[in-house]
Design a protein around this motif. Structure first.
Motif, PDB file in Angstrom:
ATOM      1  N   TYR A  67       0.765  -1.164   0.166  1.00 24.36           N
ATOM      2  CA  TYR A  67       0.122  -0.008  -0.172  1.00 24.36           C
ATOM      3  C   TYR A  67       0.723   1.316   0.033  1.00 24.36           C
ATOM      4  CZ  TYR A  67      -3.994  -3.144   1.090  1.00 24.36           C
ATOM      5  OH  TYR A  67      -4.823  -4.048   1.142  1.00 24.36           O
ATOM      6  N   LEU A  68       1.962   1.168   0.916  1.00 21.83           N
ATOM      7  CA  LEU A  68       2.904   2.278   0.763  1.00 21.83           C
ATOM      8  C   LEU A  68       3.457   2.563  -0.511  1.00 21.83           C
ATOM      9  CD1 LEU A  68       4.646   1.877   4.148  1.00 21.83           C
ATOM     10  CD2 LEU A  68       3.185   3.605   3.737  1.00 21.83           C
ATOM     11  N   GLY A  69       3.921   1.469  -1.286  1.00 22.33           N
ATOM     12  CA  GLY A  69       4.211   1.316  -2.815  1.00 22.33           C
ATOM     13  C   GLY A  69       3.333   2.277  -3.511  1.00 22.33           C
ATOM     14  N   PHE A  70       1.795   1.740  -3.380  1.00 22.15           N
ATOM     15  CA  PHE A  70       0.809   2.446  -4.324  1.00 22.15           C
ATOM     16  C   PHE A  70       0.658   3.899  -3.902  1.00 22.15           C
ATOM     17  CE2 PHE A  70      -1.470  -1.897  -4.608  1.00 22.15           C
ATOM     18  CZ  PHE A  70      -0.909  -2.204  -5.646  1.00 22.15           C
ATOM     19  N   TYR A  71       0.781   4.112  -2.445  1.00 22.44           N
ATOM     20  CA  TYR A  71       0.616   5.679  -2.058  1.00 22.44           C
ATOM     21  C   TYR A  71       1.877   6.328  -2.750  1.00 22.44           C
ATOM     22  CZ  TYR A  71       1.406   9.501   0.830  1.00 22.44           C
ATOM     23  OH  TYR A  71       1.993  10.950   1.370  1.00 22.44           O
ATOM     24  N   HIS A  72       3.066   6.061  -2.762  1.00 26.57           N
ATOM     25  CA  HIS A  72       4.050   6.748  -3.219  1.00 26.57           C
ATOM     26  C   HIS A  72       4.040   6.920  -4.723  1.00 26.57           C
ATOM     27  CE1 HIS A  72       6.263   6.978   0.217  1.00 26.57           C
ATOM     28  NE2 HIS A  72       6.568   5.670   0.285  1.00 26.57           N
ATOM     29  N   ILE A  73       3.339   5.819  -5.419  1.00 23.63           N
ATOM     30  CA  ILE A  73       2.865   5.892  -6.900  1.00 23.63           C
ATOM     31  C   ILE A  73       2.067   7.162  -7.264  1.00 23.63           C
ATOM     32  CG2 ILE A  73       2.067   4.756  -8.937  1.00 23.63           C
ATOM     33  CD1 ILE A  73       3.233   2.319  -7.916  1.00 23.63           C
ATOM     34  N   GLN A  74       0.837   6.956  -6.550  1.00 17.01           N
ATOM     35  CA  GLN A  74      -0.242   7.797  -6.718  1.00 17.01           C
ATOM     36  C   GLN A  74       0.247   9.287  -6.325  1.00 17.01           C
ATOM     37  OE1 GLN A  74      -3.363   6.300  -3.894  1.00 17.01           O
ATOM     38  NE2 GLN A  74      -4.106   4.841  -5.417  1.00 17.01           N
ATOM     39  N   ARG A  75       1.045   9.380  -5.278  1.00 19.18           N
ATOM     40  CA  ARG A  75       1.675  10.836  -4.957  1.00 19.18           C
ATOM     41  C   ARG A  75       2.542  11.213  -5.857  1.00 19.18           C
ATOM     42  NH1 ARG A  75       5.474  11.626   0.312  1.00 19.18           N
ATOM     43  NH2 ARG A  75       6.773  10.580  -1.222  1.00 19.18           N
ATOM     44  N   ALA A  76       3.188  10.416  -6.635  1.00 20.86           N
ATOM     45  CA  ALA A  76       4.087  10.685  -7.609  1.00 20.86           C
ATOM     46  C   ALA A  76       3.136  11.208  -9.020  1.00 20.86           C
ATOM     47  CB  ALA A  76       4.851   9.734  -8.222  1.00 20.86           C
ATOM     48  N   LEU A  77       2.014  10.374  -8.935  1.00 21.62           N
ATOM     49  CA  LEU A  77       1.141  10.644 -10.194  1.00 21.62           C
ATOM     50  C   LEU A  77       0.137  11.847  -9.893  1.00 21.62           C
ATOM     51  CD1 LEU A  77      -0.433   7.157 -11.057  1.00 21.62           C
ATOM     52  CD2 LEU A  77       1.073   8.395 -12.383  1.00 21.62           C
ATOM     53  N   LEU A  78      -0.126  12.348  -8.730  1.00 23.34           N
ATOM     54  CA  LEU A  78      -0.633  13.474  -8.325  1.00 23.34           C
ATOM     55  C   LEU A  78       0.296  14.692  -8.772  1.00 23.34           C
ATOM     56  CD1 LEU A  78      -3.066  14.904  -7.149  1.00 23.34           C
ATOM     57  CD2 LEU A  78      -2.214  14.591  -4.803  1.00 23.34           C
TER      58      LEU A  78
END
Length: 495
Positions: free
Chosen positions: A85-96
């Motif tokens: 989930y932290l990995g997804f969070y970092h990816i989503q944050r990067a996408l954001l």
């Protein structure tokens, strides 16, 4: 060690009698070592408690150990998912962050495009303004150049033909050669020439000329209304250039009665007061330009019928259309041929004469009532929507309304249609070729003829009914119109 899979299993299998869970307590041991190394106070005796596993408690210990292992596995699973989930969070944050940057870039692009569009529109508007200014400049320059060219070429042609006052024509040529030289110099320097070339004394002379013309015109109309004398057609010249007015006056004075005005506003006032037969007007003038003057002339009740010939340096098709849309009857560009101008004026007046005859035929020849009609007007005749047709309908109805009034005056009819005595006389004469007095007398006599043929009324009764104050005057007018006395008509009817 009493650990699952080691000592605990060995005790359960009977391989060991007991096992011992060593009290490692690593955190406490390390903390104690650090205090010793750093020279800090520490306890010399530290008891580390442990636990002995025997066959009697091994089942409980095994159960607890298995539970702890399952919890450890569960915690490991949770840890793994948490890392995912932290990995997804970092990816989503990067996408954001990337999306925000893209949106920011788009906003900057939109803002830049909007500013570019505004700048382009502003530049285009400025370009149009410059083009308009350039067009106005060259139009004014063209007008100012064509006017002196006209005033040079026209008088030269007249001098060559041996016509006109030679000294006056030479003076006009000289003044306009000098003006043309100034204008050429100004055009080459791209400077506007001030069109107000007429000095105060000339303006004063123009005002005096208009005032004197007005007085002469009014007295002339008064005389015409009283004695019904023949008259020359009246031409109103409207131009701010005094030489142009003088030149046109020399062209027309032998053929027409000429009056003048120095601008559209003065020309409109003079036209309404004197009601000329035709107007020759410049387009570019101060105070009121020729297009506005023509439009207002055509809208006024007293002058709507007057043909207008516009003179201008504006020679494009669009400018020609604009001039004709104001109601102008003809459009001539400068420099113009004097013979063509005179021919065009004569043509416009001839067309007005044809229209006058048509109106006269429609309104008088068809006005004779039938045996069942009392009115002298043909009420079945369709009414045209033209201003001239509407005016004549109003005038003839007013005349019909007051026909029996023996004290009827032209002023009374003028009040009925909203015109002064002079305006009514000039407009009716222009439209029908007869004065209001002549039309009224002819219509009264036609009514009288009808009454003589269709009724048993006495001559005196008929004379009074059609507006004649005395039977004697009625008989005299009737004899002049029909070459017979009313009593002769009665005798013929008896036979």
């Amino acid at each position: 060690d009493g650990l699952p899979g080691e000592g605990i299993d060995a005790i359960q299998n009977g391989q060991l009698a007991a096992s011992y869970i060593y009290p490692t307590h690593g955190e406490e041991v390390i903390a104690l070592a650090v205090r010793i190394l750093e020279g800090k106070p520490f306890e010399r005796v530290n008891k580390l408690e442990s636990f002995v596993i025997t066959p009697q408690n091994v089942a409980d210990i095994s159960l607890s150990s298995n539970s702890l292992m399952k919890q450890n596995q569960y915690l490991a699973t949770i840890q793994s998912k948490l890392e995912t989930y932290l990995g997804f969070y970092h990816i989503q944050r990067a996408l954001l962050i990337v999306s925000m940057l893209v949106i920011l870039l788009l906003a900057v692009a939109v803002f830049t495009t909007w500013r570019a569009v505004r700048a382009t529109r502003r530049a285009n508007r400025r370009m149009r303004e410059l083009n308009d200014e350039q067009t106005r400049f060259f139009t004014n320059a063209s007008h100012q150049l064509r006017t002196p060219l006209t005033l040079i070429a026209g008088p030269v042609n007249q001098l060559a033909a041996g016509n006109g006052d030679s000294q006056q024509l030479i003076d006009i040529i000289k003044r306009n050669v000098e003006q043309l030289q100034r204008l050429v110099g100004d055009v080459l320097l791209f400077r506007r020439e001030n069109r107000a070339t007429i000095d105060d004394s000339t303006a004063t002379t123009d005002e005096q000329l208009i005032a004197s013309q007005k007085s002469v015109q009014e007295s002339r109309h008064d005389t015409l209304i009283n004695d019904n004398a023949d008259e020359l057609a009246t031409v109103l010249i409207v131009d701010d250039n005094a030489d142009m007015r003088a030149y046109l006056r020399t062209l027309l004075l032998d053929r027409y009665y000429v009056i003048e005005a120095a601008d559209g506003q003065s020309g409109l006032k003079l036209a309404v007061e004197s009601v000329p037969d035709i107007v020759v007007s410049d387009v570019m003038m101060p105070v009121m330009d020729g297009l506005t003057f023509c439009s207002r002339l055509k809208q006024h009740e007293a002058t709507s019928h007057i043909p207008v010939l516009l003179l201008t340096a504006r020679s494009s098709e669009q400018q020609y259309i604009e001039g004709m849309q104001t109601g102008a009857d003809m459009y001539m560009t400068k420099p113009f041929s004097a013979d063509l101008l005179v021919a065009n004026i004569a043509s416009l007046l001839a067309n007005r004469q044809k229209l006058r005859q048509l109106f006269k035929t429609q309104n008088l020849s068809s006005a004779l009532p039938t045996a069942n009609q009392h009115s002298t007007l043909n009420t079945q005749q369709p009414t045209s929507t033209s201003p001239d047709r509407r005016f004549l309908d109003t005038f003839l109805k007013a005349m019909e309304k007051h026909m029996s009034n023996t004290n009827l005056k032209i002023e009374d009819l003028g009040d009925e249609v909203g015109l002064s005595r002079v305006q009514l006389y000039r407009k009716v004469k222009a439209l029908m070729g007869m004065t209001p007095v002549e039309i009224l007398r002819e219509t009264r006599l036609k009514r009288a003829m009808q009454l003589l043929k269709t009724t048993d009324k006495t001559v005196s009764e008929i004379a009074n009914e059609v507006g004649f104050a005395t039977p004697g005057y009625f008989s005299s007018c009737f004899k002049k119109q029909y070459d017979k006395y009313p009593t002769d008509i009665r005798e013929e009817m008896k036979v």
